[in-house]
Every structure is written in structure tokens, then in C-alpha cells.
Design a protein around this motif. Structure first.
Motif, short mmCIF file in Angstrom:
data_model
loop_
_atom_site.label_atom_id
_atom_site.label_comp_id
_atom_site.label_asym_id
_atom_site.label_seq_id
_atom_site.Cartn_x
_atom_site.Cartn_y
_atom_site.Cartn_z
N ALA A 40 0.85 -1.17 0.00
CA ALA A 40 0.00 0.00 0.00
C ALA A 40 0.89 1.23 0.00
CB ALA A 40 -0.89 -0.01 1.23
N LYS A 41 0.52 2.26 -0.77
CA LYS A 41 1.31 3.48 -0.84
C LYS A 41 0.98 4.35 0.36
CE LYS A 41 3.27 2.35 -4.70
NZ LYS A 41 4.70 2.03 -4.74
N GLN A 42 1.90 4.45 1.28
CA GLN A 42 1.70 5.25 2.48
C GLN A 42 2.58 6.48 2.44
OE1 GLN A 42 2.58 1.99 5.26
NE2 GLN A 42 0.50 2.23 6.05
N GLY A 43 2.08 7.54 2.99
CA GLY A 43 2.83 8.79 3.09
C GLY A 43 2.44 9.51 4.36
N LEU A 44 2.83 10.77 4.45
CA LEU A 44 2.57 11.55 5.66
C LEU A 44 1.94 12.90 5.31
CD1 LEU A 44 5.87 10.89 7.64
CD2 LEU A 44 3.67 9.75 7.94
N THR B 122 1.18 6.76 -8.66
CA THR B 122 1.06 7.02 -10.10
C THR B 122 0.15 8.22 -10.37
OG1 THR B 122 -0.80 5.49 -10.33
CG2 THR B 122 1.42 4.58 -10.60
N TRP B 123 -0.72 8.54 -9.43
CA TRP B 123 -1.56 9.73 -9.58
C TRP B 123 -0.86 10.96 -9.01
CZ3 TRP B 123 -6.97 7.93 -7.37
CH2 TRP B 123 -7.42 6.83 -8.10
N THR B 124 -0.22 10.79 -7.85
CA THR B 124 0.29 11.93 -7.09
C THR B 124 1.72 11.68 -6.63
OG1 THR B 124 -1.97 12.21 -6.25
CG2 THR B 124 -0.24 13.52 -5.21
N PRO B 125 2.73 11.99 -7.42
CA PRO B 125 4.11 11.90 -6.93
C PRO B 125 4.33 12.92 -5.81
CG PRO B 125 4.02 12.05 -9.34
CD PRO B 125 2.65 12.38 -8.84
N TYR C 100 -11.56 9.58 -15.44
CA TYR C 100 -11.13 10.84 -14.81
C TYR C 100 -9.70 11.17 -15.22
CZ TYR C 100 -15.22 10.06 -11.83
OH TYR C 100 -16.48 9.86 -11.36
N GLN C 101 -9.47 11.21 -16.53
CA GLN C 101 -8.12 11.43 -17.04
C GLN C 101 -7.61 12.85 -16.78
OE1 GLN C 101 -6.13 9.17 -18.27
NE2 GLN C 101 -7.62 7.50 -18.28
N ASP C 102 -8.50 13.82 -16.56
CA ASP C 102 -8.09 15.22 -16.42
C ASP C 102 -7.77 15.59 -14.97
OD1 ASP C 102 -8.50 15.54 -19.14
OD2 ASP C 102 -10.60 16.16 -18.87
N LEU C 103 -7.85 14.66 -14.07
CA LEU C 103 -7.58 14.99 -12.67
C LEU C 103 -6.10 15.25 -12.44
CD1 LEU C 103 -9.83 12.57 -10.57
CD2 LEU C 103 -10.09 15.03 -10.87
N THR C 104 -5.79 16.36 -11.79
CA THR C 104 -4.40 16.69 -11.42
C THR C 104 -4.27 16.98 -9.93
OG1 THR C 104 -4.78 19.03 -11.95
CG2 THR C 104 -3.89 17.61 -13.71
N ILE C 105 -5.38 17.11 -9.23
CA ILE C 105 -5.35 17.45 -7.81
C ILE C 105 -4.81 16.27 -7.00
CG2 ILE C 105 -7.74 16.69 -7.51
CD1 ILE C 105 -8.06 18.85 -5.38
N PRO C 106 -3.88 16.52 -6.06
CA PRO C 106 -3.42 15.44 -5.18
C PRO C 106 -4.56 14.91 -4.32
CG PRO C 106 -1.91 17.30 -5.12
CD PRO C 106 -3.14 17.77 -5.84
N LEU D 116 1.72 17.30 1.80
CA LEU D 116 1.93 15.86 1.71
C LEU D 116 3.37 15.56 1.35
CD1 LEU D 116 -1.25 14.80 -0.34
CD2 LEU D 116 -1.00 14.86 2.14
N TYR D 117 3.92 14.51 1.94
CA TYR D 117 5.25 14.04 1.54
C TYR D 117 5.37 12.56 1.84
CZ TYR D 117 6.98 14.06 6.39
OH TYR D 117 7.19 13.80 7.73
N SER D 118 6.36 11.93 1.22
CA SER D 118 6.57 10.50 1.39
C SER D 118 8.06 10.22 1.54
CB SER D 118 6.01 9.73 0.18
OG SER D 118 6.20 8.34 0.33
N PRO D 119 8.53 9.92 2.76
CA PRO D 119 9.96 9.64 2.96
C PRO D 119 10.42 8.45 2.14
CG PRO D 119 8.83 9.97 5.06
CD PRO D 119 7.77 9.87 4.00
N VAL D 120 11.70 8.45 1.83
CA VAL D 120 12.28 7.37 1.04
C VAL D 120 12.29 6.09 1.86
CG1 VAL D 120 14.34 6.56 -0.17
CG2 VAL D 120 13.69 8.98 -0.28
N VAL D 121 11.78 5.02 1.28
CA VAL D 121 11.80 3.70 1.93
C VAL D 121 13.12 3.02 1.61
CG1 VAL D 121 10.67 1.46 2.08
CG2 VAL D 121 9.31 3.53 1.72
N PRO D 122 13.86 2.54 2.61
CA PRO D 122 15.13 1.86 2.33
C PRO D 122 14.96 0.70 1.37
CG PRO D 122 14.86 2.23 4.69
CD PRO D 122 13.56 2.59 4.05
N THR D 123 15.93 0.52 0.48
CA THR D 123 15.86 -0.56 -0.50
C THR D 123 15.87 -1.92 0.18
OG1 THR D 123 16.99 0.81 -2.13
CG2 THR D 123 16.97 -1.56 -2.53
#
Length: 553
Positions: free
Chosen positions: A20-24, A46-49, A128-134, A158-165
Motif C-alpha cells: 500500500a502506498k503510504q505517506g505523511l 502514479t496519480w500523485t508523486p 477521470y483522465q483530467d484529474l491533477t489534484i493530489p 503531503l510528503y513520502s519519505p524514502v523507503v530503504p531498498t
């Protein structure tokens, strides 16, 4: 083979790891003094970098609309949300419909508050191809923790810390899997030696009872077993909500039985507690009675606290290890041919339900992933995290995996715990081949050559699995790497030792020689001397009476 074993074993195949894509969500409350906090969110990368740090991120003023579901533009027609972040309820319509309304209203960030668990977003947004909002999900109770009010301004980003490899949880899973496979194979070899050794006093009933405790797969039952696996997986896909509780109940019973079998094998040589108690014309040793009570208590403890993720994974892993050990020892492959059929068909099963079914299902998700992570229900694009993140969540998971928390993941402290997973099937299925190799070593007096070779091949297969997992950053069907490594290695060893035919057919190869050896060791030296004298007397009598003379003993 009892019905409960059939029900459980068909679920022991690979469960794909869910990422699951988790962030803060970083929150700054402008008060005296200012306060800063982080809250867990889920999003679709893929929607919101997202940036890796909040220091270089763009902040937006947060508008609290958590009393609205935002399924109609009229709900915010008189509210100024331009260039703001808004938070709304997860109700009545899909998150993408909410995002479209928020974007048309001028909002810059959409937070959707969930009361029933923290979902994650899938990739299907063709309408919903035109969506750009996070877009991100946040827990409703954490929105309440922010204590937003009109007198103070709250800014968020919003931000997402780097996950260790590499995470050390992978190393822990590697050690658990290799240890379980090796110990299960070795235990199966000990059981084989016990079966071959004649019972004291020639008690044939005792010997047959020992063999009845084991179940032998024939090529026909192997094919039937794989068919049952496919049917059971499809039933879980369509009726997960009800069947998951059946599986939990069956696992509770099977794990208690497995724990008892493993511990009783350890304490059988302890000279205490051997007095017996009788009831209803049956008797049981006192130590076995208390051991059974302990195993049942451990299993029930897991059932009651199975969603307490901070510590219950330890108990589940212990039960899972004993569960796998008991199956590897109990289920026996009669020959290498059956092993090839079983591992080959299950490899195809694994690959098909992980990689092929996404092209068949309407939501583009593999059936294996859907069953492993729990159903998404009727929530359109939504599906829930691997572990329920609310105390009252009922999103149950199948208890057929080894779970180890990711030790270097930011979500351990802020978000729900994230786990590295390995399905029981990735231990048991190759473990059956390792057990067969050990029993072949026993019967053919080839020391540990097949057993060691196949165990090392399994370890190499696990390393390959983890390497591909790290490089591709997605869950892998481990059997894709374990099956070729173990089958090719076992075949090569048999070919080099010129035993490929015996290894392929199994059965009674060199059994008579070994039985004679074991039986001779069971006799005392005096018995051997008497046996030799009797044979000598028989030879002399036969010589005196002619070539066709007979002697009755």
C-alpha cells in the motif's frame, strides 16, 4: 486425511506481498507557539508523486469540510475553497468523483476522511483522465485530533519519505523459511527411520499405526489437490466475507494440533509426567494432557488478539512455523515424479493467478492479490490496507503467512505497521521435496547428500526471490524461483550419482538391504550368534538330506 487438513492445505500457497502506498500529512497549526504534527495518509503514487521531505513542499491552508461527503458541487457552492486543501467524508460516492468536484471548485489538495479503515487507491481512473489534484486518505479520528477551528489557521502538505531498498525483515523471513524447511525435512527423515525400524516384540499393529499418522500423495491425488486449490481460491475470491472466518477457525484447530505434535516430539524423552489418567476407557499421560491444554490456550490467544499488530505477529509466526513443520513431516511424496507434478502444477497455479488473472478480472487486480489483501467490496477504486488500521475494523486477513514488521519503515511509528510476508505454501511445497530427499537418503544409505543439496537450493531460490523483489519493488510469486532451483538441483545430484531411475520411481529401492541392516542392529549379540548357529545347522542338515531337503524351524 481429515477434512480440516484438506481445507487448510489448499490455502497454503503463495500470498503475494501487498505494498500500500503510504505517506505523511505534515500539519502546521499557527498558534503561540506553533505546533507541527505528522499523520498517516495513503495515496496512489502514479496519480500523485510526492516530495520526499516536507521542507521543500508546498503548503495549503486546510478547510474543514468533514461534515460533507462532496458528492455534489452544490454542497460547497457557497464556500470558498480556492487554492486550499479540503477534507471531506468518505461516503456515498467514489473518491474520484469527489476529486473532480474539488478540482473544478479550485481546491489544490483533497483529503478524504475514513471512519472504517485506511484505504489505498488503485490505478483504474479511465473516466477521470483530467484529474491533477493530489488525493489522499486520512483517518477521521486524526482529523478530529487536529482540533481545527475558525480562530486558528492550519496549513498542510503531503510528503513520502524514502523507503530503504533493503530491510532486515527480509533477512528474518529468509532465516525462518530455511530453518523450517531444513528442520521439517530432517524430522521427516527421523520419522522414516522410525517406520523402517521393526516394532519391539514384532508388534505389527504398532508399526502400521505409525505409518497411518502420515499421508502419502500419489500423482493422481496431486492433480486432484491442485484442482481443489483452484476451486478454493475462486470461492474465496467471491465469498471472502464469510469464508475468511471458516479459515480462521480451521487454522486455530490445525495450529493447536501442530504445536502439540511438535512439542510432544521434544518432550517424549523427558522421564517426568508419564503417569497416566483414564477416562471413558481411554488413557493419556499427564504431561500430554497439560501440553494439550497449553497448545489450545496459545491458539485461542491468537484468535482473540489476532488484530493486535504490535505483538501478535510473533505468536502467529510461531504457530505458522509449527504448522509448516507438521505438514512437511506428515505429508509424504512417494517419488520424485509426484514431486515434479506437484511443484510444476503449483508453479503454473501461482503464476496464473498472480500475473494472468489481472487481464481477466474487471478491476484489473489479480485474484491472488485480492484474496491475500482482502476484498475491496463495492467501493469501486478502493481497497483496504494489508492490516486493519482501526481497532473496530472487520477487514480480516487469511492467517496463512509468516509476517515480520519492516524494521526501517517510517510507517512503523506514524502509520500502521508494514509487514514483509511469506506464504506458508512457499515453505511447505518445496519442503515436501526436501523431505522426500531426506527420506531417499535414509532408504538408500546416501548420508545427507540429497537433503543438503535440496536445502541449499531452496536457500538460493529465496535469495533470488528477494533480489527480484528489491529490484522490481513489487511482490513476487516465490514458487517461480524456488521450484526450478530445487527440482533442477535434486535432478542433477541424482544424475551425478547414477541414481536418477531410483530417485524418480521411489518405492522399495534398496529397502531390503537397509531393513536387514536395521533389524540386525536391533538384535543382541547373543541373538546374532544363535541365528548364525541355526543357519549353520540348517546348512548341514540340507547337505545330508540332499539338495532338496527342507528344515522346519
Amino acid at each position: 486425511m481429515g477434512p480440516s487438513r484438506w481445507i487448510v492445505i489448499v490455502l497454503l500457497l503463495h500470498c503475494t506481498q501487498i505494498h500500500a502506498k503510504q505517506g505523511l500529512l505534515h500539519v502546521i497549526a499557527e498558534q503561540n507557539p506553533p505546533s507541527e504534527n505528522d499523520y498517516c495518509i495513503t495515496y496512489n503514487s502514479t496519480w500523485t508523486p510526492l516530495p520526499t521531505s516536507f521542507s521543500n513542499a508546498t503548503y495549503y491552508e486546510l478547510k474543514d469540510l468533514s461534515s460533507l461527503s462532496l458528492c455534489s458541487a452544490s454542497e460547497i457552492s457557497h464556500t470558498d475553497v480556492t487554492d486550499k486543501a479540503i477534507v471531506v467524508l468518505m461516503e456515498n460516492c467514489s473518491i474520484l468523483a469527489k476529486a473532480a468536484i474539488a478540482q473544478r471548485s479550485g481546491a489544490k489538495l483533497l483529503l478524504v476522511a475514513s471512519k472504517i479503515g485506511l484505504p489505498f487507491l488503485k490505478d483504474n481512473r479511465s473516466d477521470y483522465q483530467d484529474l491533477t489534484i493530489p488525493i489522499a486518505y486520512i483517518r477521521y479520528r486524526e482529523v478530529m485530533d487536529m482540533k481545527m477551528n475558525p480562530e486558528r489557521s492550519v496549513k498542510v502538505t503531503l510528503y513520502s519519505p524514502v523507503v530503504p531498498t533493503f530491510d532486515y525483515s527480509i533477512l528474518v523471513i529468509f532465516l525462518i523459511s530455511v530453518f523450517t524447511v531444513a528442520l521439517g525435512g530432517y524430522w521427516s527423515g527421523l520419522s522414516e527411520m522410525e517406520d523402517l525400524r521393526p516394532s519391539p516384540g514384532g508388534d505389527e499393529m504398532e508399526g502400521s499405526k505409525k505409518k497411518d499418522d502420515n499421508v502419502t500423495f500419489t500423482p493422481l491425488t496431486v492433480i486432484l489437490f491442485v484442482v481443489i486449490c483452484c476451486v478454493m481460491l475462486l470461492l474465496l475470491y467471491f465469498f471472502y466475507k464469510w469464508l475468511v472466518y471458516v479459515i480462521i477457525a480451521v487454522f486455530c484447530l490445525a495450529s493447536a494440533s501442530s504445536l502439540f505434535n511438535c512439542l510432544s516430539a521434544i518432550i517424549q524423552n523427558i522421564p517426568y509426567g508419564r503417569c497416566r489418567i483414564s477416562c471413558c476407557n481411554k488413557s493419556i499421560e499427564v504431561r500430554h494432557f497439560f501440553l494439550a491444554a497449553f497448545c489450545i490456550a496459545v491458539s485461542l490467544t491468537w484468535v482473540v488478539f489476532r488484530n493486535e499488530d504490535r505483538w501478535i505477529w510473533i505468536l502467529q509466526d510461531i504457530l505458522g512455523i509449527t504448522f509448516c513443520l507438521n505438514f512437511i513431516k506428515t505429508l509424504r511424496m512417494p517419488n520424485f515424479k509426484a514431486c515434479v507434478i506437484l511443484l510444476g502444477l503449483l508453479l503454473l497455479y501461482d503464476v496464473f493467478f498472480v500475473f494472468i488473472t489481472p487481464f481477466i478480472t474487471k478491476d484489473g487486480v489479480s485474484i491472488m492479490v485480492e484474496v491475500a489483501s482482502g476484498p475491496s467490496g463495492n467501493k469501486n477504486e478502493e481497497s483496504y490496507l494489508e492490516v486493519p488500521d482501526e481497532p473496530y475494523s472487520t477487514n480480516e486477513k487469511l492467517p496463512v503467512v509468516i509476517r515480520v514488521p519492516r524494521l526501517e519503515y517510517f510507517a512503523v511509528t506514524v502509520c500502521q505497521m508494514s509487514f514483509s510476508l511469506l506464504g506458508f505454501g512457499d515453505i511447505i511445497v518445496p519442503g515436501l521435496l526436501v523431505a522426500y530427499c531426506r527420506r531417499f537418503d535414509v532408504r538408500s544409505s546416501s548420508s545427507f547428500i540429497y537433503f543438503f543439496s535440496c536445502t541449499i537450493a531452496y536457500a538460493i531460490g529465496m535469495v533470488l526471490t528477494f533480489i527480484v523483489l528489491i529490484l522490481m519493488k513489487m511482490g513476487q510469486p516465490a514458487l517461480l524461483y524456488l521450484v526450478p532451483c530445487t527440482l533442477i538441483t535434486s535432478s542433477f545430484v541424482a544424475w551425478r550419482r547414477k541414481e536418477i531411475k531410483k530417485f524418480w520411481n521411489g518405492g522399495g529401492y534398496e529397502e531390503n538391504t537397509y531393513l536387514n541392516k536395521v533389524r540386525m542392529e536391533a538384535y543382541s549379540a547373543a541373538d546374532v550368534d544363535n541365528f548364525i548357529k541355526q543357519q549353520k545347522g540348517t546348512h548341514d542338515l540340507s547337505h545330508n538330506n540332499g539338495a532338496h531337503g527342507q528344515c522346519c524351524h
